[in-house]
Design an enzyme around this catalytic site. Structure first.
Site, mmCIF file in Angstrom:
data_model
loop_
_atom_site.group_PDB
_atom_site.id
_atom_site.type_symbol
_atom_site.label_atom_id
_atom_site.label_comp_id
_atom_site.label_asym_id
_atom_site.label_seq_id
_atom_site.Cartn_x
_atom_site.Cartn_y
_atom_site.Cartn_z
ATOM 1 N N TYR A 8 10.072 -3.184 -8.921
ATOM 2 C CA TYR A 8 8.727 -3.064 -9.493
ATOM 3 C C TYR A 8 7.845 -1.995 -8.852
ATOM 4 C CZ TYR A 8 3.992 -4.403 -10.940
ATOM 5 O OH TYR A 8 2.711 -4.378 -11.434
ATOM 6 N N CYS B 286 0.827 -1.198 0.000
ATOM 7 C CA CYS B 286 0.000 0.000 0.000
ATOM 8 C C CYS B 286 0.862 1.249 0.000
ATOM 9 C CB CYS B 286 -0.910 0.007 1.238
ATOM 10 S SG CYS B 286 -1.888 -1.503 1.434
ATOM 11 N N SER C 164 7.206 -0.051 -15.791
ATOM 12 C CA SER C 164 8.252 -0.257 -14.793
ATOM 13 C C SER C 164 9.502 -0.924 -15.360
ATOM 14 C CB SER C 164 7.709 -1.089 -13.620
ATOM 15 O OG SER C 164 7.143 -2.298 -14.073
ATOM 16 N N GLY D 187 -1.586 1.091 -4.873
ATOM 17 C CA GLY D 187 -2.839 0.471 -4.459
ATOM 18 C C GLY D 187 -4.034 1.123 -5.101
ATOM 19 N N ASP E 149 11.688 -7.293 -19.322
ATOM 20 C CA ASP E 149 10.651 -7.108 -18.309
ATOM 21 C C ASP E 149 11.314 -7.071 -16.942
ATOM 22 O OD1 ASP E 149 8.171 -6.700 -17.242
ATOM 23 O OD2 ASP E 149 7.268 -8.537 -18.020
ATOM 24 N N ASP E 150 10.619 -6.478 -15.962
ATOM 25 C CA ASP E 150 11.241 -6.319 -14.651
ATOM 26 C C ASP E 150 11.207 -7.593 -13.820
ATOM 27 O OD1 ASP E 150 8.565 -6.279 -13.261
ATOM 28 O OD2 ASP E 150 8.383 -4.415 -14.367
ATOM 29 N N ASN F 71 1.279 0.105 5.947
ATOM 30 C CA ASN F 71 1.719 -0.601 4.745
ATOM 31 C C ASN F 71 2.560 -1.777 5.187
ATOM 32 O OD1 ASN F 71 2.707 -1.412 2.209
ATOM 33 N ND2 ASN F 71 4.339 0.103 2.248
ATOM 34 N N GLY F 72 2.203 -2.983 4.743
ATOM 35 C CA GLY F 72 3.000 -4.159 5.074
ATOM 36 C C GLY F 72 2.155 -5.324 5.527
#
Length: 483
Positions: free
Chosen positions: A254, A12, A295, A38, A357-358, A113-114
């Site tokens: 990312y 988040c 990204s 998010g 791509d990442d 966040n987490g």
């Protein structure tokens, strides 16, 4: 482990400000720059001379606050806000943050966040002691711990509660007269502190949010720190000094925006260096380099520079489609890919393409993009991934919950290459990832969490330990059967 625990994982964005008129408006703009973190829900709590008001809703920030009058309903000189990452199973208003709590001795609001790795056992213990939970989010646990602490001083209560919760977290807690910010002892989830020209202090998940509101970066909040902000300024305290830096490497790969800096490292520069090292480790003869928007563009640029192969815009992205990795189910992810990416036929037709791509999680997106390029006339598609192969679950706040979701946990390079339909496949090594990010620290793994790639978790996993062992045993058995 019950299914409800698995559904707590989330990535988040949080934003807080203290000492600024119309703080909710500034918070809105800060959250807007964190929207990539998010898209399930958003909310803001404002503090008007000790009176806390909260508005939350499902959907994008612009939807929740579509009516400008909603921000007018959040007066005050302090605020915290949250954008929630989309996860399956818990898409309810109750889980949208910031959470609000009303007590006889004052109100408080919390944004997080987490993911807490001991959330299940703590919740069981607290419920046995009579606690009543109103959400299925692990965020609420901190408040219950805080209210049940035997300490008399609020700061001591908070420090004890922060020492009790385990895992990856960045908390913003606003009371009637203070704003508190804290990150976990490993700094898995980032937080940055800044200051407005007006003198107001700002805390955000990424520095891009500071930039968007005109705040000057002051410092990263370090593992184990507790930042206390009030009308007199900010103070740096600690809830623990038993710390060891292990920033989530997926922030650099990312999640974070390329214009953000995390612990002194610019995300764009780190990704570009990942691309350069990838070109050295995984070279290929080709005509053009194409990055998967958005990204992966930095890494693709680095790959092109290091390899001498021209970089071209072979894929165009519809900017109004949400990020696919953070869609709640596979069907929605596949539909999003079809809607958001289009090949540029005039660029790729007849060309040998290096597709950068990442990362690769489930693999279905990569398979579809390779097919897109081949259908557009690409002669060959060589897939290069600017991160190591994801083989292990994450328990710190990313929705990679089982090895079932990770194609690299079940297939080797040749098998994945065949599945994608690409002409060749190559990943960046863990050593090169650490080198590319280049944090100035002597901490293990260069101060990064790379557990998703090599299984080296920086902390005990508590409630998830038995689940991980069961995952690894099941994976080992499936590989034996394949052999």
């Amino acid at each position: 482990m019950p299914n409800e625990v698995k559904s707590l994982n989330e990535e988040c964005g949080v934003f807080g400000i203290w000492g600024q008129p119309q703080a909710s408006n500034i918070t809105y703009y800060g959250l807007h720059s964190l929207q990539h973190r998010g898209q399930e829900g958003a909310g803001i709590t404002a503090n008007d001379s000790g009176c806390l008001t909260n508005i939350r809703g499902l959907g994008l920030l612009s939807k929740v606050f579509q009516d400008p009058k909603r921000l007018e309903e959040l007066p005050g000189t302090a605020a915290i806000g949250h954008v929630r990452y989309s996860t399956a199973g818990n898409k309810t208003l109750d889980n949208i943050q910031p959470l609000m709590f009303h007590f006889t001795d004052g109100d408080m609001s919390l944004a997080h966040n987490g993911n807490l790795t001991n959330a299940h056992s703590l919740k069981q213990r607290l419920e046995n002691e009579g606690a009543i939970f109103h959400t299925t989010s692990d965020t609420e646990i901190l408040i219950h711990l805080l209210r049940r602490s035997s300490h008399t001083d609020f700061l001591d209560k908070l420090k004890e509660s922060l020492r009790t919760v385990k895992g990856g977290f960045a908390f913003l807690l606003m009371t009637e007269d203070k704003l508190y910010a804290a990150v976990d002892p490993n700094g898995l989830r980032p937080l940055a502190l800044g200051q407005m020209k007006t003198g107001a202090y700002v805390v955000a998940s990424e520095t891009c949010a500071l930039n968007s509101v005109g705040a000057e970066f002051i410092r990263d909040i370090q593992p184990g720190e507790l930042i206390i902000i009030d009308d007199d300024g900010f103070k740096v305290d600690y809830y623990t000094k038993d710390t060891q830096l292990a920033i989530c490497s997926m922030e650099y790969i990312y999640f974070a925006r390329p214009d953000s800096d995390i612990h002194g490292v610019n995300v764009h520069n780190a990704r570009k260096e990942m691309g350069r090292l990838l070109a050295k480790e995984q070279p290929v003869e080709a005509d053009i380099v194409v990055g998967v928007p958005n990204s992966s563009l930095s890494a693709a640029s680095g790959y092109a520079e290091a390899s001498g192969i021209p970089y071209e815009m072979g894929l165009v992205k519809n900017q109004y489609i949400a990020r696919t990795f953070i869609q709640p189910n596979q069907d929605m992810r596949e539909r999003s890919v079809r809607m958001k990416l289009s090949p540029v036929k005039g660029v790729v037709a007849g060309k040998k393409v290096v597709l950068v791509d990442d990362s690769i999680v489930r693999g279905t997106t990569s398979k579809y993009i390779v097919r897109l390029l081949l259908e557009a006339g690409a002669k060959e598609v060589h897939l290069r991934i600017a991160s190591p192969a994801l083989k292990f679950p994450c328990y710190y706040g990313i929705d990679i919950q089982t090895t079932d979701e990770l194609i690299a946990a079940h297939k080797n390079i040749a098998e994945m290459n065949q599945f994608f339909g690409s002409n060749s496949l190559g990943f960046l090594s863990v050593a090169s990832l650490i080198k590319a990010i280049g944090l100035k620290t002597k901490a293990p793994n260069g101060g990064l969490c790379v557990a998703y790639f090599n299984g080296d978790y920086p902390t005990p996993l508590y409630d998830f330990e038995s689940e991980l062992q069961a995952e690894l045993k099941r994976l080992h058995e499936s590989r034996k059967q394949e052999v």
